[in-house]
Design a protein around this motif. Structure first.
Motif, PDB file in Angstrom:
ATOM      1  N   THR A  20      35.134  29.824  26.519  1.00  0.00           N
ATOM      2  CA  THR A  20      36.344  29.400  25.817  1.00  0.00           C
ATOM      3  C   THR A  20      37.451  29.071  26.814  1.00  0.00           C
ATOM      4  O   THR A  20      38.147  28.049  26.687  1.00  0.00           O
ATOM      5  N   ILE A  21      37.621  29.924  27.811  1.00  0.00           N
ATOM      6  CA  ILE A  21      38.628  29.680  28.854  1.00  0.00           C
ATOM      7  C   ILE A  21      38.319  28.375  29.586  1.00  0.00           C
ATOM      8  O   ILE A  21      39.215  27.567  29.846  1.00  0.00           O
ATOM      9  N   VAL A  22      37.048  28.146  29.888  1.00  0.00           N
ATOM     10  CA  VAL A  22      36.641  26.919  30.564  1.00  0.00           C
ATOM     11  C   VAL A  22      36.932  25.702  29.691  1.00  0.00           C
ATOM     12  O   VAL A  22      37.445  24.687  30.166  1.00  0.00           O
ATOM     13  N   ALA A  23      36.636  25.801  28.404  1.00  0.00           N
ATOM     14  CA  ALA A  23      36.889  24.687  27.481  1.00  0.00           C
ATOM     15  C   ALA A  23      38.382  24.384  27.376  1.00  0.00           C
ATOM     16  O   ALA A  23      38.784  23.208  27.344  1.00  0.00           O
ATOM     17  N   ILE A  35      47.564  29.859  35.741  1.00  0.00           N
ATOM     18  CA  ILE A  35      47.518  31.192  35.114  1.00  0.00           C
ATOM     19  C   ILE A  35      46.304  31.963  35.608  1.00  0.00           C
ATOM     20  O   ILE A  35      46.404  33.138  35.980  1.00  0.00           O
ATOM     21  N   ILE A  36      45.153  31.305  35.638  1.00  0.00           N
ATOM     22  CA  ILE A  36      43.920  31.972  36.077  1.00  0.00           C
ATOM     23  C   ILE A  36      43.992  32.321  37.556  1.00  0.00           C
ATOM     24  O   ILE A  36      43.632  33.427  37.962  1.00  0.00           O
ATOM     25  N   ILE A  37      44.458  31.389  38.366  1.00  0.00           N
ATOM     26  CA  ILE A  37      44.564  31.646  39.811  1.00  0.00           C
ATOM     27  C   ILE A  37      45.492  32.826  40.076  1.00  0.00           C
ATOM     28  O   ILE A  37      45.172  33.721  40.863  1.00  0.00           O
ATOM     29  N   PHE A  38      46.642  32.857  39.410  1.00  0.00           N
ATOM     30  CA  PHE A  38      47.583  33.958  39.585  1.00  0.00           C
ATOM     31  C   PHE A  38      46.968  35.280  39.124  1.00  0.00           C
ATOM     32  O   PHE A  38      47.103  36.307  39.792  1.00  0.00           O
ATOM     33  N   ALA A  39      46.264  35.265  37.995  1.00  0.00           N
ATOM     34  CA  ALA A  39      45.656  36.495  37.464  1.00  0.00           C
ATOM     35  C   ALA A  39      44.581  37.032  38.392  1.00  0.00           C
ATOM     36  O   ALA A  39      44.494  38.243  38.619  1.00  0.00           O
ATOM     37  N   ILE A  40      43.772  36.158  38.959  1.00  0.00           N
ATOM     38  CA  ILE A  40      42.721  36.605  39.875  1.00  0.00           C
ATOM     39  C   ILE A  40      43.323  37.173  41.151  1.00  0.00           C
ATOM     40  O   ILE A  40      42.903  38.214  41.638  1.00  0.00           O
ATOM     41  N   SER A  41      44.316  36.484  41.701  1.00  0.00           N
ATOM     42  CA  SER A  41      44.869  36.919  42.988  1.00  0.00           C
ATOM     43  C   SER A  41      45.794  38.125  42.888  1.00  0.00           C
ATOM     44  O   SER A  41      45.960  38.854  43.863  1.00  0.00           O
ATOM     45  N   THR A  42      46.393  38.370  41.723  1.00  0.00           N
ATOM     46  CA  THR A  42      47.338  39.489  41.610  1.00  0.00           C
ATOM     47  C   THR A  42      46.896  40.602  40.675  1.00  0.00           C
ATOM     48  O   THR A  42      47.402  41.711  40.752  1.00  0.00           O
ATOM     49  N   GLY A  43      45.972  40.307  39.768  1.00  0.00           N
ATOM     50  CA  GLY A  43      45.590  41.305  38.779  1.00  0.00           C
ATOM     51  C   GLY A  43      46.557  41.380  37.619  1.00  0.00           C
ATOM     52  O   GLY A  43      46.539  42.328  36.835  1.00  0.00           O
ATOM     53  N   VAL A  44      47.412  40.371  37.496  1.00  0.00           N
ATOM     54  CA  VAL A  44      48.392  40.322  36.417  1.00  0.00           C
ATOM     55  C   VAL A  44      48.239  38.991  35.678  1.00  0.00           C
ATOM     56  O   VAL A  44      48.316  37.931  36.291  1.00  0.00           O
ATOM     57  N   LEU A  45      48.002  39.080  34.385  1.00  0.00           N
ATOM     58  CA  LEU A  45      47.926  37.894  33.550  1.00  0.00           C
ATOM     59  C   LEU A  45      49.311  37.628  33.000  1.00  0.00           C
ATOM     60  O   LEU A  45      49.874  38.454  32.285  1.00  0.00           O
ATOM     61  N   LYS A  46      49.872  36.483  33.378  1.00  0.00           N
ATOM     62  CA  LYS A  46      51.247  36.169  33.005  1.00  0.00           C
ATOM     63  C   LYS A  46      51.250  34.880  32.194  1.00  0.00           C
ATOM     64  O   LYS A  46      50.995  33.802  32.728  1.00  0.00           O
ATOM     65  N   LEU A  47      51.516  35.019  30.898  1.00  0.00           N
ATOM     66  CA  LEU A  47      51.585  33.856  30.009  1.00  0.00           C
ATOM     67  C   LEU A  47      53.043  33.542  29.757  1.00  0.00           C
ATOM     68  O   LEU A  47      53.720  34.214  28.984  1.00  0.00           O
ATOM     69  N   ASP A  60      37.726  42.368  34.719  1.00  0.00           N
ATOM     70  CA  ASP A  60      38.297  41.170  34.109  1.00  0.00           C
ATOM     71  C   ASP A  60      38.570  40.105  35.162  1.00  0.00           C
ATOM     72  O   ASP A  60      38.386  38.910  34.918  1.00  0.00           O
ATOM     73  N   ARG A  61      38.986  40.540  36.338  1.00  0.00           N
ATOM     74  CA  ARG A  61      39.252  39.588  37.423  1.00  0.00           C
ATOM     75  C   ARG A  61      37.964  38.903  37.861  1.00  0.00           C
ATOM     76  O   ARG A  61      37.949  37.700  38.138  1.00  0.00           O
ATOM     77  N   VAL A  62      36.865  39.658  37.907  1.00  0.00           N
ATOM     78  CA  VAL A  62      35.572  39.072  38.270  1.00  0.00           C
ATOM     79  C   VAL A  62      35.153  38.044  37.224  1.00  0.00           C
ATOM     80  O   VAL A  62      34.678  36.951  37.555  1.00  0.00           O
ATOM     81  N   LYS A  63      35.344  38.371  35.960  1.00  0.00           N
ATOM     82  CA  LYS A  63      34.972  37.448  34.887  1.00  0.00           C
ATOM     83  C   LYS A  63      35.873  36.215  34.887  1.00  0.00           C
ATOM     84  O   LYS A  63      35.405  35.103  34.636  1.00  0.00           O
ATOM     85  N   LEU A  64      37.143  36.396  35.189  1.00  0.00           N
ATOM     86  CA  LEU A  64      38.034  35.238  35.318  1.00  0.00           C
ATOM     87  C   LEU A  64      37.634  34.377  36.514  1.00  0.00           C
ATOM     88  O   LEU A  64      37.724  33.151  36.456  1.00  0.00           O
ATOM     89  N   ALA A  65      37.186  35.015  37.584  1.00  0.00           N
ATOM     90  CA  ALA A  65      36.713  34.259  38.745  1.00  0.00           C
ATOM     91  C   ALA A  65      35.475  33.447  38.374  1.00  0.00           C
ATOM     92  O   ALA A  65      35.307  32.311  38.835  1.00  0.00           O
ATOM     93  N   GLU A  66      34.624  34.011  37.524  1.00  0.00           N
ATOM     94  CA  GLU A  66      33.457  33.267  37.043  1.00  0.00           C
ATOM     95  C   GLU A  66      33.910  32.056  36.223  1.00  0.00           C
ATOM     96  O   GLU A  66      33.370  30.953  36.375  1.00  0.00           O
ATOM     97  N   ALA A  67      34.905  32.247  35.386  1.00  0.00           N
ATOM     98  CA  ALA A  67      35.449  31.127  34.614  1.00  0.00           C
ATOM     99  C   ALA A  67      36.021  30.067  35.557  1.00  0.00           C
ATOM    100  O   ALA A  67      35.802  28.863  35.357  1.00  0.00           O
TER     101      ALA A  67
END
Length: 123
Positions: A20-23, A35-47, A60-67
């Motif tokens: 879904t994230i990829v789509a 948003i994804i790059i920031f979340a992976i590099s910092t561990g904070v999801l900022k919307l 979650d960071r590993v799964k976001l990296a997979e996305a």
């Protein structure tokens, strides 16, 4: 919603979240990739659009990296527009990371990384 599915223990649920994230990134890469790059590099999801900030764990960071990996593969040469941001965050980290971690944690990470790569160099 897609981010919350990443925490599910069932693989089909979190894989659906990744897809879904990829789509979404296929449709709005200029909004999703930072948003994804920031979340992976910092561990904070900022919307920013809805003023939501959530701390995410390592899984979650590993799964976001997979996305992110899937997004990069699907974007092809169009990903070149984001190279500076990707490399800056992934290789050098984000300056805000040090605010989230103590100096001793940063030192441990640096030492372990150095030892890992030095052991590889000797092989």
């Amino acid at each position: 919603l897609a981010i919350s599915t990443l925490r599910d223990t069932e693989s089909y649920v979190y894989l659906a979240g990744i897809q879904t994230i990829v789509a979404i990134a296929d449709v709005k890469p200029q909004s999703v990739l930072p948003i994804i790059i920031f979340a992976i590099s910092t561990g904070v999801l900022k919307l920013n659009g809805i003023s939501l900030t959530t701390k995410i764990d390592e899984n979650d960071r590993v799964k976001l990296a997979e996305a992110l990996f899937f997004i990069i593969r699907r974007r092809g040469k169009a990903i070149n527009h984001y190279v500076t941001q990707l490399l800056g965050s992934m290789i050098y980290g984000n300056p805000k990371v040090e605010q989230l971690q103590s100096q001793s944690e940063v030192s441990v990470i640096q030492t372990q990384t150095h030892d890992y790569f030095m052991a590889r160099a000797e092989d």
